[in-house]
Scaffold this active site. Structure first.
Site, mmCIF file in Angstrom:
data_model
loop_
_atom_site.group_PDB
_atom_site.id
_atom_site.type_symbol
_atom_site.label_atom_id
_atom_site.label_comp_id
_atom_site.label_asym_id
_atom_site.label_seq_id
_atom_site.Cartn_x
_atom_site.Cartn_y
_atom_site.Cartn_z
ATOM 1 N N SER A 93 0.822 -1.198 0.000
ATOM 2 C CA SER A 93 0.000 0.000 0.000
ATOM 3 C C SER A 93 0.869 1.265 0.000
ATOM 4 C CB SER A 93 -0.954 -0.039 1.194
ATOM 5 O OG SER A 93 -1.973 0.924 1.057
ATOM 6 N N ASP A 120 -8.537 -4.832 -6.096
ATOM 7 C CA ASP A 120 -8.088 -3.847 -5.110
ATOM 8 C C ASP A 120 -8.962 -2.602 -5.233
ATOM 9 O OD1 ASP A 120 -6.802 -2.057 -3.468
ATOM 10 O OD2 ASP A 120 -4.827 -2.291 -4.385
ATOM 11 N N HIS A 163 -7.163 -5.638 -1.360
ATOM 12 C CA HIS A 163 -5.999 -4.770 -1.158
ATOM 13 C C HIS A 163 -4.949 -5.352 -0.222
ATOM 14 C CE1 HIS A 163 -3.733 -1.063 -1.110
ATOM 15 N NE2 HIS A 163 -3.862 -0.938 0.200
#
Length: 418
Positions: free
Chosen positions: A232, A326, A360
């Site tokens: 991330s 995601d 994600h």
């Protein structure tokens, strides 16, 4: 049915590492009778996670979760670890939190009568994070804040900086489990931990340079190169470290962005501004969650290039792992753009691995997917995406890939040039 004859067995043991497969078996049931299996854990924040599945005993009165199909519940079909990866939070939008890996995660397994709901048998599994003899050393060295994990045995071992943080805060499961595989891993926090600011106005790349230097100086770490694992927001930090800092040989970027995001990044006299969010692209899902996937602009556009990381200057190896579902941002687009940039400069030392239907937060094997949760940068609950089974399969595959990637590029033959 004589309940005293019913046994719930966990093989090979009720004590095992979190990333290891276990066999759940119920014996002594009435042949062909249905039984419900339930799993339950309480995380370090006190949040409860649960899963359940309906099974039918075979002709000998046994249910072996590794062989028998679930007929319904949190998952269906033959799923040996379904009772673990299919867990969902009682309180919606909660992410399973493990702050400190010195204690195991306790998972209660129960066998219930499908007809009466009576408890037939139960067992508690201890899902640990540290193998015997591993060292866990809190780090407060200058500005550096984190935890160092050193595997047992004779070193030296390859060294990895773990930026596998959520919101910049320290998380230890990935670092500790990776150290079990023969790496010295520094789990590095960069905000919201101990005396680090919760909402920094900038991030200094020198801080990360100090962390790399600290790790390299450890007597248990063999050189010459250091690895980085990130996810991330920290994926961008890993990319910037890969071309600005010396001695980086291998970088794993999981669902990251190829440009700076959220917080200005400083290095010496250089300032890399974050991308400007396109707020009009925020949508709402049918369930009322924010959908922010399309809020970051194309980093390659002229007015965004000051935020784009010049990764073509790096000479280390890259592994980009991206999830097609995601919802945090368009990680597939960013990874493909990064790959195209490297390729256009004659560099082929990268891999892009794509996972359909995964969300994600790609984490260690059997960690439940977090399809939605509070997003610190947004200040609200958002969708993170992912279907539980596909997400679990992605985590299992990526875990093996990451180990092989680091083993391939962090040995004495690997000469860092970036």
């Amino acid at each position: 049915m004589a309940y005293s004859q019913i046994r719930l067995k966990i093989l090979p043991s009720v004590r095992c590492l979190f990333d290891k497969l276990v066999q759940v078996r119920v014996e002594g049931l009435t042949p062909h009778k249905q039984v419900q299996l339930r799993s339950r854990l309480v995380d370090d924040r006190g949040r409860v996670f649960k899963a359940s599945a309906l099974y039918k005993a075979n002709e000998t009165g046994q249910v072996d979760v590794c062989r028998a199909p679930s007929l319904g519940g949190s998952y269906t079909g033959v799923e040996p670890m379904g009772l673990f990866w299919a867990m969902a939070p009682e309180i919606p939008h909660s992410k399973l939190l493990k702050k400190n890996v010195l204690s195991p995660t306790l998972v209660d397994i129960e066998a219930m009568s499908a007809e009466t709901g009576e408890l037939l048998a139960s067992e508690t599994i201890e899902r640990g994070y540290m193998t015997e003899g591993m060292k866990r050393i809190p780090v407060q060295e200058g500005r550096i804040r984190g935890v160092l994990f050193i595997p047992p045995g004779e070193g030296p071992f390859p060294g990895i900086v773990d930026l596998y943080t959520f919101g910049g805060r320290l998380t230890e499961p990935t670092a500790s489990l990776l150290a079990n595989k023969g790496f010295v891993v520094l789990a590095l926090a960069y905000m919201g931990y101990e005396d680090l600011p919760t909402k920094p106005k900038k991030l200094d790349l020198e801080y990360f340079d100090e962390a790399v230097t600290y790790l390299r100086r450890q007597p248990e770490v063999k050189g010459p190169g250091i690895g980085i694992i990130s996810i991330s927001h920290s994926g961008g930090l890993a990319l910037s470290m890969s071309y600005f800092l010396s001695g980086i040989s291998a970088t794993v970027c999981i669902n990251g962005c190829n440009a700076n995001t959220a917080i200005p990044l400083h290095y010496k006299d250089l300032i890399i501004p974050p991308l400007t969010l396109v707020l009009k692209n925020i949508l709402f899902t049918d369930s009322g969650l924010l959908y922010v996937c399309n809020c970051l602009p194309d980093p390659s556009l002229e007015n965004n290039r000051a935020s784009q990381f010049p990764i073509e200057r790096a000479s280390c190896h890259f592994l980009f792992a991206v999830s097609e579902d995601d919802h945090n941002w368009n990680s597939v687009f960013f990874a493909n753009q990064a790959a195209a940039t490297l390729r256009s400069h004659g560099k082929e030392s990268f891999q892009v691995v794509t996972y359909p239907k995964a969300g994600h937060f790609l984490e260690v094997p059997y960690m439940p997917n977090c399809p939605s949760g509070f997003h610190a940068a947004v200040g609200s609950e958002v969708s993170f995406g992912g279907e539980p089974k596909a997400h679990s399969e992605a985590q299992l595959d990526l875990w093996e890939r990451v180990q092989q990637f680091f083993k391939s590029h962090l040995d004495n033959k690997s000469r860092p040039t970036c």
